[in-house]
Enzyme design. Sequence first.
Site, PDB file in Angstrom:
ATOM      1  N   ARG A   3      -3.379  -0.063  12.741  1.00 34.46           N
ATOM      2  CA  ARG A   3      -4.311  -0.474  11.675  1.00 34.46           C
ATOM      3  C   ARG A   3      -5.276  -1.558  12.159  1.00 34.46           C
ATOM      4  NH1 ARG A   3       0.096  -0.893   6.962  1.00 34.46           N
ATOM      5  NH2 ARG A   3       0.487   1.321   6.639  1.00 34.46           N
ATOM      6  N   ARG A  29      -8.611  -3.843   6.576  1.00 35.63           N
ATOM      7  CA  ARG A  29      -9.051  -4.778   5.544  1.00 35.63           C
ATOM      8  C   ARG A  29      -8.993  -6.247   5.950  1.00 35.63           C
ATOM      9  NH1 ARG A  29      -5.410  -3.162   0.612  1.00 35.63           N
ATOM     10  NH2 ARG A  29      -4.005  -2.521   2.302  1.00 35.63           N
ATOM     11  N   ARG A  75     -16.712  -0.584   4.243  1.00 35.66           N
ATOM     12  CA  ARG A  75     -15.994   0.155   3.194  1.00 35.66           C
ATOM     13  C   ARG A  75     -16.785   0.107   1.877  1.00 35.66           C
ATOM     14  NH1 ARG A  75     -10.612   0.872   0.802  1.00 35.66           N
ATOM     15  NH2 ARG A  75     -11.155   1.663  -1.254  1.00 35.66           N
ATOM     16  N   ASP A 127      -6.985   9.044   8.156  1.00 35.98           N
ATOM     17  CA  ASP A 127      -5.792   8.867   7.344  1.00 35.98           C
ATOM     18  C   ASP A 127      -4.840  10.006   7.639  1.00 35.98           C
ATOM     19  OD1 ASP A 127      -4.274   9.284   4.465  1.00 35.98           O
ATOM     20  OD2 ASP A 127      -4.753   7.196   4.871  1.00 35.98           O
ATOM     21  N   TYR A 172       4.909  13.405   1.190  1.00 35.04           N
ATOM     22  CA  TYR A 172       3.790  13.208   0.256  1.00 35.04           C
ATOM     23  C   TYR A 172       3.461  14.505  -0.487  1.00 35.04           C
ATOM     24  CZ  TYR A 172       2.749   8.628   2.293  1.00 35.04           C
ATOM     25  OH  TYR A 172       2.814   7.316   2.700  1.00 35.04           O
TER      26      TYR A 172
END
Length: 354
Positions: free
Chosen positions: A27, A31, A40, A77, A154
């Site tokens: 990552r 963020r 973003r 992703d 998922y």
Amino acid sequence: MTQLQNDTFLRALLREPVDYTPVWMMRQAGRYLPEYRATRAKAGSFMDLCKNPELACEVTLQPLDRYPLDAAILFSDILTVPDAMGLGLYFSEGEGPHFERPIRTAADVDQLPIPDPEGELKYVMDAVSTIRGALNGRVPLIGFSGSPWTLATYMVEGGGSKNFSKIKAMMFDQPALLHRLLEKVADSVTTYLNAQVARGAQATMIFDTWGGSLAPANYREFSLAYMQRVVEGLTREAEGRKVPVILFTKNGGQWLGDMAKTGCDALGVDWTTDLADARRLVEDRVALQGNMDPCTLYASPERIREEVARVLASYGHGSGHVFNLGHGITPDVDPERPAAMISAVHELSRAYHA
């Protein structure tokens, strides 16, 4: 293709001699960086960012412009694959990913397509090509996918889950159906990763985020077997050199010995396993990647340096170590802290390669 200026990461994955231990962060585009948050916002949403090759390239390069990292990783992703299989991915604010059409029945599994990487997933492939061109040989580019088991969790749960009750109910009550689903997902992942390599990815990584939720026998049957199936189907050479593959099961330290037998080149190790123990378990058959606790980056630069020294000492002398966090960098870390970590790795690791 442009000549690589820094191939230390690729050589370490193949346990070839290096001058220092290479470092990147899971990552690393994210963020915690103000420049990421600005891009973003410009994109509009997370998936709009993923689906815009130029903006995906921009955020992939942001950490490399800030830090002397030894690898770039494609910004994307893990859920792009099930989304391309028609399950209707969407994100709820504060709740994470959801699927409009989760997999619950045999009919659901039977009608799942194997996505075309140059069709429904072309935006990912275009991002790989764009990033590879923009890197211009600075460092290698890592492509990635979720593991078949993790993607299936998922797909069956319909989103994130605390106890995986729906997919485990399928596993215990309808194992043949789950195997059919996992076969289809594994074939999709293999096709997807090979397309990334064809577009310029120089290493691949399979993220098995939820394999650690399984009992040992279930892990081997429903997670590890399908990662092995993917590994066996991967393109392992491109542009005249080997394309290494890294497997990472979070909370999977007890299975590292089994994982090392899949034919992969390296294993990611989270912070719950000591690297010295991991090295003994894999008997130096594969490289190891990891494994500083991401929360170390909340500490002072001096304390970060001490922890880097401890991790390096734990692995010990010789090649075959890629320094990383034991999982992804957390969003509220001060961007100055990774700089202290990376600097310490590059400086202190040289003694282990003398």
